[in-house]
Enzyme design. Structure first.
Site, PDB file in Angstrom:
ATOM      1  CD  GLU A 113     -38.897  50.687  99.398  1.00 42.64           C
ATOM      2  OE1 GLU A 113     -39.830  51.134 100.049  1.00 42.64           O
ATOM      3  OE2 GLU A 113     -37.878  50.168  99.914  1.00 42.64           O
ATOM      4  N   GLY A 119     -31.475  43.294  84.374  1.00 45.48           N
ATOM      5  CA  GLY A 119     -32.854  43.379  83.890  1.00 45.48           C
ATOM      6  C   GLY A 119     -33.749  43.813  85.029  1.00 45.48           C
ATOM      7  CB  CYS A 148     -35.708  48.822  89.361  1.00 46.19           C
ATOM      8  SG  CYS A 148     -37.131  48.290  90.301  1.00 46.19           S
ATOM      9  NE  ARG A 191     -42.332  43.810  86.487  1.00 47.10           N
ATOM     10  CZ  ARG A 191     -42.673  44.640  87.466  1.00 47.10           C
ATOM     11  NH1 ARG A 191     -43.521  45.627  87.227  1.00 47.10           N
ATOM     12  NH2 ARG A 191     -42.188  44.494  88.680  1.00 47.10           N
TER      13      ARG A 191
END
Ligand code: UGA
Length: 468
Positions: A150, A275, A278, A345
């Site tokens: 992806e 950040g 991923c 995140r």
């Protein structure tokens, strides 16, 4: 075609809704019942521009249904595995959710199944999955395992789905290759009513390239892509430091550098570091994968180190101007790891806030989407409904996510309300001339600081004169 998606997270839900939009019949499953109930009631677990409308339409026309995992596994459609692969303490990806899906399929499914690995996984995971499926198979299951990594970006995932640069399919049998080509046929031919550019024809978009490989190569393409992009960012951040120290302008350097077609201009925006869920995790995982195959990918370790230092360096820059931070009110604009998402995140903004708090600063924050998620992660932060309220009486503004609304603010009002008119632009999004013309000091990344064009007193006098 009939398609089942395991995992209604960021990748799974976007893939499910968009595959339904191009005509497939999709079942989307998740272990989290609360999430499933929310989705059935039309509530998305995250903010992603354009996705809500596509999910709603797909549900209305019956092409997207949310179901329990067992129902998705029992359906005979192509099965996409989109479950999470979070980092373990040692940086390796935790593959237990993938393993659990494989085991469940092997135990219950029969006939032929095409299993598509979409979650980001280490090279040779498809190989392991095949072994696992054989080992647990009970009902004479026949299968192919395909790797279909992806490349969606948060914040522009819908656009990326419909107009990708490439679709990578790692498949090792003609049947699997044919099925995967059929799944993506509308995208390959660009024959669908584009939900992104509804009021106009899609901008000139070349159809995506279909790149067919073996499964190992497809798996490696994903980690290599994310690591390369992260490397570009760390590289430009180091060049930005050098510009700042030597009196050069990073924008000019990027213009000159990125105009070389071999290099290209994208992913050369300097800032407070990358950040999100991923890049940091995939970079670590790729270093571990390389280690497991006896390769020391020291280059990527340095990419990580450079990124880790960004937070400290940015805080030091603020400290240099404000001397001590104890008891000082600081405005933080932007919490999400990038704009157009509520995802915090591994957001550099959160790391910077924690550092500022450790120095005793009082943080007043504003973010148009990420407030709720940030509030779950932080304590002692005052959240505000707009950037003005956050900046009121502040000693400095720290712009940490480049939301476009920050471009169009009443800078006179902001400068007048601040205790000290300092603006640290951690994303180089603002125009130095505009900011300094309104009486603020402007500190960007990779450029010399710029003093206000008018001192605040004379600005006040000029404004009073203009008003009278
Ligand atoms: C990234 C990849 O771009 C996607 O192709 C991939 O599918 C995805 O990871 C994934 O593996 O799931 P994403 O993390 O959503 O997508 O966001 P990016 O737009 O790539 O940005 C990542 C971070 O890099 C952000 O913190 C952003 O602010 C930072 N960045 C990006 C920079 O600091 N400078 C840049 O020039 C570009």
């Amino acid at each position: 075609m009939k398609i089942s998606i395991m995992g209604a997270g960021y990748v799974g839900l976007t893939t499910a809704a968009c595959l339904a939009e191009i005509g497939h019949e999709v079942l989307c499953a998740d272990n989290d019942e609360t999430k499933l109930r929310g989705l059935e009631a039309g509530r998305l677990p995250f903010f992603e521009p354009g996705l809500e409308g596509i999910v709603a339409r797909a549900r209305r026309n019956g092409r997207l249904r949310f179901v329990e995992p067992a129902a998705a596994i029992a359906s005979e459609g192509v099965l996409f595995i989109c479950v999470g692969t979070p980092p373990r303490d040692n940086g390796e990806a935790d593959l237990s959710a993938i393993e659990a899906v494989a085991r469940a399929v092997a135990r219950t499914a029969s006939g032929y199944r095409l299993i598509v690995e979409k979650s980001t996984v280490p090279v040779q995971t498809a190989k392991r999955l095949r072994k696992h499926l054989s080992a647990y198979s009970r009902n004479g299951l026949q299968y192919d395992v395909v790797s279909n990594p992806e490349f969606l970006r948060e914040g522009s995932a819908v656009e990326d789905f419909f107009h990708p640069d490439r679709i990578v399919v790692g498949a090792e049998s003609p049947r699997a290759r044919e099925l995967m080509t059929a799944v993506y046929r509308p995208l390959l031919d660009q024959t669908f009513a584009c939900p992104v550019h509804t009021d106009a024809a899609c901008p000139e978009q070349a159809p995506p390239r279909l790149i067919v490989t073996d499964t190992n190569s497809a798996e490696l393409i994903k980690h290599a892509s994310n690591s390369f992009l992260a490397m570009k960012i760390s590289f430009i951040n180091m060049v930005a430091d050098l510009c700042e120290a030597a009196g050069a302008d990073i924008d000019k350097v990027v213009e000159g550098l990125g105009s070389d077609r071999r290099i290209g201009p994208s992913f050369l925006r300097p800032g407070i570091g990358f950040g999100g869920f991923c890049f940091p995790k995939d970079l670590q995982a790729f270093v571990r994968i390389a280690e497991n195959f006896g390769c020391d990918f020291a280059l990527l370790k340095e990419v990580e180190n450079i990124n880790a230092r960004r937070v400290e360096q940015f805080v030091a820059k603020v400290q240099k101007e404000l001397w001590t931070l104890r008891g000082k009110k600081l405005a933080v604009w932007g919490l999400a790891f990038k704009p157009e998402t509520d995802d915090v995140r591994f957001a550099p903004a959160l790391a910077i806030i924690r550092r500022l708090q450790a120095e005793g600063a009082q943080v007043h924050a504003y973010d148009p989407q990420a407030r709720e998620k940030a509030a779950q992660e932080l304590s002692g932060v005052r959240f505000h409904d707009d950037p003005y309220a956050a900046a009121d009486e502040a000693e400095a503004i720290l712009l940490l996510t480049e939301w476009s609304e920050f471009r169009y603010l009443d800078w006179n009002r902001i400068a007048a309300a601040m205790a000290r008119p300092l603006l640290f632009d951690g994303r180089n999004m603002l125009e130095r001339e505009v900011i300094t013309a309104h009486g603020l000091h402007y500190f960007a990344i990779g450029k010399e600081p710029a003093a206000p064009l008018l001192a605040r007193q004379s600005l006040g006098a000029a404004l009073a004169e203009a008003a009278s």
